[in-house]
Design an enzyme around this catalytic site. Structure first.
Site, PDB file in Angstrom:
ATOM      1  N   LYS A  58       4.461   0.757   9.686  1.00  0.00           N
ATOM      2  CA  LYS A  58       4.567   2.001   8.923  1.00  0.00           C
ATOM      3  C   LYS A  58       4.020   3.180   9.720  1.00  0.00           C
ATOM      4  O   LYS A  58       4.511   4.294   9.604  1.00  0.00           O
ATOM      5  CB  LYS A  58       3.828   1.861   7.588  1.00  0.00           C
ATOM      6  CG  LYS A  58       4.639   1.092   6.566  1.00  0.00           C
ATOM      7  CD  LYS A  58       4.028   1.182   5.177  1.00  0.00           C
ATOM      8  CE  LYS A  58       2.940   0.181   4.997  1.00  0.00           C
ATOM      9  NZ  LYS A  58       2.486   0.039   3.607  1.00  0.00           N
ATOM     10  N   ARG A  85       5.598 -12.787   9.599  1.00  0.00           N
ATOM     11  CA  ARG A  85       6.267 -11.542   9.246  1.00  0.00           C
ATOM     12  C   ARG A  85       7.592 -11.423   9.990  1.00  0.00           C
ATOM     13  O   ARG A  85       7.819 -12.082  10.995  1.00  0.00           O
ATOM     14  CB  ARG A  85       5.378 -10.333   9.517  1.00  0.00           C
ATOM     15  CG  ARG A  85       5.007 -10.119  10.961  1.00  0.00           C
ATOM     16  CD  ARG A  85       4.338  -8.763  11.174  1.00  0.00           C
ATOM     17  NE  ARG A  85       3.259  -8.486  10.235  1.00  0.00           N
ATOM     18  CZ  ARG A  85       3.170  -7.368   9.498  1.00  0.00           C
ATOM     19  NH1 ARG A  85       4.075  -6.429   9.591  1.00  0.00           N
ATOM     20  NH2 ARG A  85       2.162  -7.171   8.703  1.00  0.00           N
ATOM     21  N   GLU A  97       0.868  -1.165   0.000  1.00  0.00           N
ATOM     22  CA  GLU A  97       0.000   0.000   0.000  1.00  0.00           C
ATOM     23  C   GLU A  97       0.916   1.228   0.000  1.00  0.00           C
ATOM     24  O   GLU A  97       1.805   1.327   0.858  1.00  0.00           O
ATOM     25  CB  GLU A  97      -0.879  -0.004   1.259  1.00  0.00           C
ATOM     26  CG  GLU A  97      -1.827   1.172   1.249  1.00  0.00           C
ATOM     27  CD  GLU A  97      -2.732   1.249   2.482  1.00  0.00           C
ATOM     28  OE1 GLU A  97      -2.742   0.305   3.290  1.00  0.00           O
ATOM     29  OE2 GLU A  97      -3.411   2.275   2.610  1.00  0.00           O
TER      30      GLU A  97
HETATM   31  P1  ATP Z   1       0.056  -1.790   7.013  1.00  0.00           P
HETATM   32  O1  ATP Z   1       0.070  -1.882   8.485  1.00  0.00           O
HETATM   33  O2  ATP Z   1       0.008  -0.407   6.475  1.00  0.00           O
HETATM   34  O3  ATP Z   1      -0.854  -2.768   6.314  1.00  0.00           O
HETATM   35  P2  ATP Z   1       2.102  -3.410   5.937  1.00  0.00           P
HETATM   36  O4  ATP Z   1       3.485  -3.427   6.464  1.00  0.00           O
HETATM   37  O5  ATP Z   1       1.273  -4.623   5.972  1.00  0.00           O
HETATM   38  O6  ATP Z   1       1.488  -2.219   6.682  1.00  0.00           O
HETATM   39  P3  ATP Z   1       1.743  -3.330   3.092  1.00  0.00           P
HETATM   40  O7  ATP Z   1       2.036  -2.226   2.169  1.00  0.00           O
HETATM   41  O8  ATP Z   1       0.376  -3.862   3.141  1.00  0.00           O
HETATM   42  O9  ATP Z   1       2.162  -2.826   4.493  1.00  0.00           O
HETATM   43  O10 ATP Z   1       2.774  -4.505   2.849  1.00  0.00           O
HETATM   44  C1  ATP Z   1       3.022  -5.058   1.583  1.00  0.00           C
HETATM   45  C2  ATP Z   1       3.403  -6.483   1.732  1.00  0.00           C
HETATM   46  O11 ATP Z   1       4.530  -6.631   2.565  1.00  0.00           O
HETATM   47  C3  ATP Z   1       2.283  -7.292   2.337  1.00  0.00           C
HETATM   48  O12 ATP Z   1       2.059  -8.392   1.493  1.00  0.00           O
HETATM   49  C4  ATP Z   1       2.786  -7.721   3.667  1.00  0.00           C
HETATM   50  O13 ATP Z   1       2.385  -9.021   3.938  1.00  0.00           O
HETATM   51  C5  ATP Z   1       4.298  -7.646   3.525  1.00  0.00           C
HETATM   52  N1  ATP Z   1       4.916  -7.262   4.786  1.00  0.00           N
HETATM   53  C6  ATP Z   1       4.699  -6.151   5.492  1.00  0.00           C
HETATM   54  N2  ATP Z   1       5.400  -6.154   6.643  1.00  0.00           N
HETATM   55  C7  ATP Z   1       6.100  -7.305   6.663  1.00  0.00           C
HETATM   56  C8  ATP Z   1       7.023  -7.901   7.581  1.00  0.00           C
HETATM   57  N3  ATP Z   1       7.358  -7.298   8.711  1.00  0.00           N
HETATM   58  N4  ATP Z   1       7.541  -9.102   7.260  1.00  0.00           N
HETATM   59  C9  ATP Z   1       7.212  -9.701   6.107  1.00  0.00           C
HETATM   60  N5  ATP Z   1       6.357  -9.211   5.214  1.00  0.00           N
HETATM   61  C10 ATP Z   1       5.797  -8.021   5.474  1.00  0.00           C
END
Ligand code: ATP
Ligand code: MG
Length: 563
Positions: A272, A262, A37
């Site tokens: 974020k 994650r 996002e």
């Molecule tokens: P938000 O809290 O804004 O949803 P987010 O970190 O999930 O934050 P996204 O932009 O949705 O942000 O993340 C993009 C992709 O990265 C998603 O598919 C998510 O699963 C993956 N991702 C985000 N954070 C992690 C993490 N700490 N470890 C592994 N994958 C991650």
């Protein structure tokens, strides 16, 4: 597959993809995606997901889409889109022509919503957000049907169209899936699909004033793009039944969702929302501040993409949430920098040394090895003269037993140069040491004594007249606690910010560093790895300390072997 045709140990995600390839489940296709996002910069956790998705596509002859999941107009910006594109590319991955935006599917999503309404599977609801929460029930109590749940299809179609046309104010109505208000999974209790927000979208402008919710949009995006393996983090496991419900009701293409744990890292925060606070509240200088766990921050700090990819390979993927030791990340970093970075000499906290028996006005060039790990890297010349700088901490007037570096009357080696002996210490009125006097032994040129005599220390140095002055930023971790979220009553993670995470010094560098380009990486001998800052200029060089030479991870591993 190994070169000899044997199978290596696959992680559980790759094992699924391999099995599907073998059984031809997706007609031989492997299509993954990384769906950020655009509401912030990418961080090291995203790098894990990027390496997994792009890595699988590369290994199995598939493709990986880069898709912006841009369904929330209020927090998303073009700046974030640009930074994400730059970061994924820098990490070394290529999406070819497969760059997509969730917002490109808004019309299709709208049509799908109409399809559900017509099937009696979605309805317009007039409850406020607050009321929706009340009606939803809790983990232990079922929810209740709202008053609008049994609106006629005609009325729903009419109201939904009016929602789209902008006839209702923000938050006054929603479109909800008609599933089951008593479902044990709260995600299934008539989740909201659309909300009204009169907000400008970074790509669609004011074309829309209803926006799809994440859970409605995300599965559709994967479906439209015919993703085969929709890999996401564990918290979406209990959203999967909802995604399944939507796609089944629509009769749409249905990818397989696979959840993995994650990445969490010690001494840092990864959400974020928290990273945005660090930026907005001025705890750091921006998203790319070298102390941030963002990809852009790490790049500016001096990380190489190879080091980050190796780290992601080492941590692997599994189903259990855990926290990885920052020391492992830094270990991967050092391993890479050790192989690739040129050695140079720089003095961070200078102490002047005058070589009394070296002729005034004379200077010479000595040969120095660029990288002992890489014979191809060759050698360079470093100037030597009568006045030099050494590191303040390499001298002690009254050395304790285990201090082998320079002291009055003691002989040490200056790297690539000569043996020198300290003959005198000059102090200012306050008693601070301001200058040393030494003699050198001309017979030891290059750093060895022909008579075989030994010294116990080798110091780095720079020639004072030739040195380049530079601002050097010495970074420490941004938080003092392994888990920064562990804060006291009424405090949050910002209470654990390390007040000493940045120290700036004026250092003296060997002249070859005058030509360093932004982001060039070096080892300053004995001090650590450093990189020219993105904003470094020829007349005003700035370097960032990437990491010191002390490898805490190697120590941890050694300790484990010994016990
Ligand atoms: P938000 O809290 O804004 O949803 P987010 O970190 O999930 O934050 P996204 O932009 O949705 O942000 O993340 C993009 C992709 O990265 C998603 O598919 C998510 O699963 C993956 N991702 C985000 N954070 C992690 C993490 N700490 N470890 C592994 N994958 C991650
Ligand atoms: Mg997310």
């Amino acid at each position: 597959m190994q070169e000899d045709g044997s199978q290596v140990n696959l992680d559980f995600v790759r094992a699924i993809v391999a099995a599907d390839s073998k059984s031809n489940k997706w007609d031989g296709r492997v299509v993954t995606r990384f769906p950020p996002e655009p509401n912030g910069y990418l961080h090291i956790g995203h790098a894990k997901s990027i390496c997994l998705n792009f890595g699988i596509a590369a290994e199995f002859g598939g493709v990986c889409h880069l898709r912006f999941d841009d369904t929330n107009p209020e927090k998303e910006e073009q700046e974030y889109v640009n930074s994400i594109i730059e970061d994924v590319r820098w990490l070394g991955w290529d999406w070819g022509e497969h760059l997509y935006y969730g917002s490109d599917y808004f019309e299709q999503m709208y049509e799908y919503a109409v399809q559900l309404i017509k099937a009696g599977k979605a309805y317009v609801c007039d409850l406020t957000a607050e009321q929706i929460r009340e009606y939803r029930g809790t983990l232990t109590e079922p929810g209740r049907d709202g008053p609008d749940r049994n609106r006629s299809v005609e009325e729903n179609l009419d109201l939904f169209e009016k929602m789209r046309k902008g006839e209702f104010p923000d938050g006054s109505r929603t479109l909800r899936a008609k599933i089951d208000m008593a479902h044990p999974n709260l995600n299934m209790r008539d989740p909201v699909m659309y909300r009204i927000v009169h907000a400008e979208h970074h790509r669609t402008g004011d074309k829309w004033c209803i926006y799809p919710m994440y859970d409605w949009a995300h599965g559709l995006e994967d479906s439209v793009e015919k993703i085969t393996h929709s890999i996401c983090t564990l918290e979406f496991e209990n959203h999967r039944p909802l995604y399944d419900w939507f796609l089944d009701e629509l009769g749409a293409y249905h990818p397989q969702q696979i959840e993995f744990a994650r990445l969490n890292l010690t001494y840092t925060v990864m959400s974020k929302r928290k990273l945005l606070r660090l930026v907005q509240e001025g705890y750091v200088e921006g998203w790319d501040d070298p102390r941030m766990p963002t990809v852009s921050g790490m790049r500016r700090r001096g990380y190489s993409p190879e080091a980050i990819r190796e780290f992601c390979r080492r941590i692997g993927v599994n189903k259990f949430n855990s926290t990885v030791d920052m020391a492992l990340l830094e270990h991967c970093l050092r391993e890479d920098l050790n192989k690739t970075s040129r050695r140079v000499m720089a003095v961070l906290r200078p102490l002047k040394v005058v070589i009394d028996n070296y002729p005034e006005g004379q200077s010479e060039e000595l040969e120095a090895v660029n990288n002992p790990e890489d014979p191809q890297a060759g050698t360079r010349k470093v100037p030597f003269s009568r006045e030099l700088y050494i590191e303040q901490e390499d001298f002690m007037e009254e050395p304790p037993k285990k201090f082998f570096r320079l002291a009055p009357g003691r002989e040490v080696r200056l790297r690539y140069a000569y043996f020198v002996t300290c003959t005198d210490v000059v102090k200012d009125e306050a008693g601070n040491i301001v200058e040393l006097h030494c003699t050198y032994d001309p017979a030891t040129r290059g750093g060895d004594a022909p008579d075989g005599r030994k010294v116990k220390a080798t110091l780095h140095w720079v020639s004072a007249a030739d040195a380049v002055e530079a601002e050097v930023r010495l970074y420490e971790s941004l938080f003092t606690k392994e888990n920064p979220d562990e804060a006291g009553e009424g405090e949050d993670f910002t209470a654990n910010i390390n007040p000493d995470s940045l120290e700036t010094v004026t250092a003296h560098l060997e002249p070859s560093l005058a030509g360093a380009e932004p982001l060039d990486r070096f080892q300053f001998e004995r001090l650590g790895y450093f990189c020219a800052d993105a904003g470094s200029r020829a007349g005003k060089p700035v370097f960032n300390r990437t990491v010191t030479l002390r490898d805490a991870w190697a120590k941890i591993q050694k300790g484990q072997k010994n016990t």
